[in-house]
Design an enzyme around this catalytic site. Structure first.
Site, mmCIF file in Angstrom:
data_model
loop_
_atom_site.group_PDB
_atom_site.id
_atom_site.type_symbol
_atom_site.label_atom_id
_atom_site.label_comp_id
_atom_site.label_asym_id
_atom_site.label_seq_id
_atom_site.Cartn_x
_atom_site.Cartn_y
_atom_site.Cartn_z
ATOM 1 N N HIS A 174 -10.359 4.059 -1.529
ATOM 2 C CA HIS A 174 -10.701 4.336 -0.130
ATOM 3 C C HIS A 174 -10.465 5.790 0.249
ATOM 4 O O HIS A 174 -9.841 6.540 -0.486
ATOM 5 C CB HIS A 174 -9.936 3.392 0.803
ATOM 6 N N HIS A 234 -6.462 10.029 10.302
ATOM 7 C CA HIS A 234 -5.521 9.011 9.799
ATOM 8 C C HIS A 234 -4.078 9.406 10.104
ATOM 9 O O HIS A 234 -3.226 8.530 10.272
ATOM 10 C CB HIS A 234 -5.724 8.833 8.294
ATOM 11 N N HIS A 242 -0.304 13.454 3.049
ATOM 12 C CA HIS A 242 -0.993 13.054 4.280
ATOM 13 C C HIS A 242 -0.766 14.095 5.376
ATOM 14 O O HIS A 242 -1.705 14.541 6.037
ATOM 15 C CB HIS A 242 -0.480 11.696 4.770
#
Ligand code: MN
Length: 261
Positions: free
Chosen positions: A76, A82, A210
């Site tokens: 994904h 996000h 991230h």
């Protein structure tokens, strides 16, 4: 065909086998492992299929299902929104096509990761790769091979949480920051369940891949397969997330074009 027609050249190379298509996607099914967060946080579901009809009275000539699935399930894509650091950035529907078809380099740390499931790639490692293989591609992707793809259908070994804490390889804090802020890359791809190492909840900042990549408007792709079939340089990476309006991510089909010989 003329030299001015590069798409025709590519079609011919695909037809002759001079360029091969490698599927970088893990099979997606009810057993596909999903990330397990520390227990105080909400968890994502995996995939569940609900039958609508199967050549029966509900639909005599057709079979179809509806899906229950987390955005971040299986192979994904992570869009900038996000993460809180990228909350004003692009959602998955806004990612430009030229970032989804781009050159890729592959750094292989499968031996190191087999010895140490908490292995972390450093910025010096990436710079050493550049010394050997040339500069990172502008607008390209770095794909980190760790051998974790072989574990991808088995949650226990894939997540490596036998002792209660997840263990899987990834990027150290400075490497994540350097890729996000100093490299010409648009994203990183990994074989593991997330773009951060299994132990990255304990890093400063937590989940630095991230934090820094999304914060810089860059992307992640997880749970890749078959990176071992790619050269260190020279592959063309294709990744196709759903054009989900406002989506923070999406399951994808990821492919690579690889020159043969
Ligand atoms: Mn994700």
């Amino acid at each position: 065909m003329t030299p001015q027609d590069p798409v025709a050249s590519l079609v011919e190379a695909l037809g002759s086998g001079a360029v091969e298509v490698v599927d970088l996607t893990q099979p997606l099914n009810e057993r596909t492992p999903v990330i397990q967060l520390p227990e105080q946080f909400a968890q994502t579901p995996g995939v569940k299929r609900h039958e609508i009809s199967r050549y029966d009275e509900r639909g005599p000539a057709w079979a179809w299902y509806w899906l229950e699935i987390g955005e971040h399930t299986g192979t994904h894509f992570d869009a900038p929104i996000h993460w809180i650091s990228g909350r004003d950035g692009k959602d998955v529907s806004q990612v430009p096509g030229r970032h989804l078809i781009a050159p890729a380099v592959v750094i292989d740390r499968s031996e190191e990761s087999a010895e140490n499931p908490d292995y972390l790639l450093t910025a010096d490692d990436v710079r050493a790769f550049e010394d050997e293989h040339g500069p990172l591609p502008e607008g390209g992707w770095l794909l980190l091979r760790t051998g974790w793809d072989a574990r991808a259908q088995d949650a226990e070994t894939f997540l490596g949480a036998q002792d209660g804490n997840p263990h899987s390889p990834g990027f150290d804090v400075e490497c994540a920051r350097w890729i996000a802020e100093e490299s010409p890359l648009v994203g990183v791809g990994v074989e593991t369940v997330g773009i951060d190492a299994g132990s990255a909840a304990e890093f400063d900042p937590p989940f630095p891949a991230h934090f820094y990549l999304m914060g810089a408007g860059k992307y992640g792709v997880t749970q890749l397969a078959n990176l071992g079939a790619l050269p260190h340089t020279g592959a063309l990476f294709f990744v196709a997330p759903l054009k989900l309006t406002g989506g923070t991510g999406s399951p994808v089909r990821a492919l690579a074009l690889v020159p043969q010989g």
